[in-house]
Write an enzyme that holds these catalytic residues in place. Structure first.
Site, PDB file in Angstrom:
ATOM      1  N   HIS A  61      10.981  25.453  50.385  1.00 57.74           N
ATOM      2  CA  HIS A  61      11.835  25.819  49.248  1.00 57.74           C
ATOM      3  C   HIS A  61      11.349  25.157  47.959  1.00 57.74           C
ATOM      4  O   HIS A  61      10.609  24.165  47.976  1.00 57.74           O
ATOM      5  CB  HIS A  61      13.282  25.410  49.520  1.00 57.74           C
ATOM      6  CG  HIS A  61      13.447  23.924  49.691  1.00 57.74           C
ATOM      7  ND1 HIS A  61      13.548  23.056  48.627  1.00 57.74           N
ATOM      8  CD2 HIS A  61      13.527  23.168  50.810  1.00 57.74           C
ATOM      9  CE1 HIS A  61      13.682  21.820  49.063  1.00 57.74           C
ATOM     10  NE2 HIS A  61      13.661  21.856  50.385  1.00 57.74           N
ATOM     11  N   GLU A  88      16.833  21.785  57.489  1.00 60.26           N
ATOM     12  CA  GLU A  88      16.352  20.413  57.338  1.00 60.26           C
ATOM     13  C   GLU A  88      17.177  19.474  58.221  1.00 60.26           C
ATOM     14  O   GLU A  88      18.293  19.794  58.632  1.00 60.26           O
ATOM     15  CB  GLU A  88      16.446  19.988  55.868  1.00 60.26           C
ATOM     16  CG  GLU A  88      15.916  18.587  55.550  1.00 60.26           C
ATOM     17  CD  GLU A  88      14.454  18.382  55.948  1.00 60.26           C
ATOM     18  OE1 GLU A  88      14.190  18.244  57.165  1.00 60.26           O
ATOM     19  OE2 GLU A  88      13.588  18.357  55.053  1.00 60.26           O
TER      20      GLU A  88
END
Length: 229
Positions: A17, A95
């Site tokens: 990202h 994550e």
């Protein structure tokens, strides 16, 4: 070692990202249980540039998988808009969670939780953030547990997976046959691209090949302020 048979690989284009306010401030920014910040304007620009860099793959990429964390889903939507492919969310590629460290800078954690931080950086099965986060081993189990079904579901095709630093490093270490400790020796820039191909082999697990690591569009630095893990 036997050479893999020539065949059509399953290729994962792993995209990290873009930056958020937490990224530039070096704050712990975890998965679904965290503060979940969205992309900054800089982060959106980074991802758009990366997506346009990937445009030659538009005819090859059949689908996209995204972590459901806000910054990754926003990144995936930008890439999907450029490449013209649908996005499916998969929490296995989120994550790691950092527990009570979430939103704190590395220096703040070092000041207030030094002994726990030192243990976490030295023990892959140590759970961070007051025991409320995830260890590197648990993230490895989560990511690799989903990786092989994904390879089977998309056999012979190319797909984009928009994810985060830790899951991408886990997949790279796995592909390279390296111990999980290798993730401490990798750096990934925001909105960078890492490519793994998996070649099928009769009666054996696919043969992995690292095709690209931490690639970025020309002119953009392939590094940021290093993370300590």
């Amino acid at each position: 070692m036997a050479l893999p048979e020539p065949s059509q690989p399953t290729t994962l284009v792993l995209v990290r990202h873009g930056v958020t306010a937490h990224t530039t401030e070096r704050r712990f920014s975890g998965g679904l249980a965290g503060h979940n910040p969205g992309l900054s304007e800089e982060g959106r620009a980074q991802v758009k540039e990366t997506a346009e860099w990937l445009l030659p793959l538009a005819g090859q990429v059949g689908s996209m998988i995204s972590s459901p964390v806000l910054r990754t889903r926003e990144s995936a939507d930008i890439v999907a808009d450029v490449l013209g492919v649908p996005v499916v969310e998969d929490p296995a590629f989120a994550e790691m969670d950092f527990g009570v460290w979430e939103g704190m800078t590395f220096d703040e954690v070092a000041e207030h939780h030094r002994s726990e931080l030192e243990e976490w950086l030295g023990q892959l099965d140590r759970v961070p953030g007051g025991g409320l986060g995830e260890s590197f081993r648990s993230v490895e189990e989560r990511v690799l547990g989903r990786l092989h079904p994904v390879l089977e579901e998309h056999e012979g095709n190319t797909l984009v997976v928009v994810s985060h630093v830790t899951p991408i490093k886990v997949m790279v270490a796995h592909a390279m046959g390296a111990p999980l400790e290798a993730l401490f020796r990798m750096e990934l820039a925001p909105a960078s691209v890492t490519v793994l191909s998996f070649y099928p082999q009769p009666d054996r697990a696919p043969h992995p090949s690292l095709r690209m690591f931490n690639g970025v569009p020309p002119g953009r630095p392939a590094f940021l302020e290093p993370r300590p893990w």
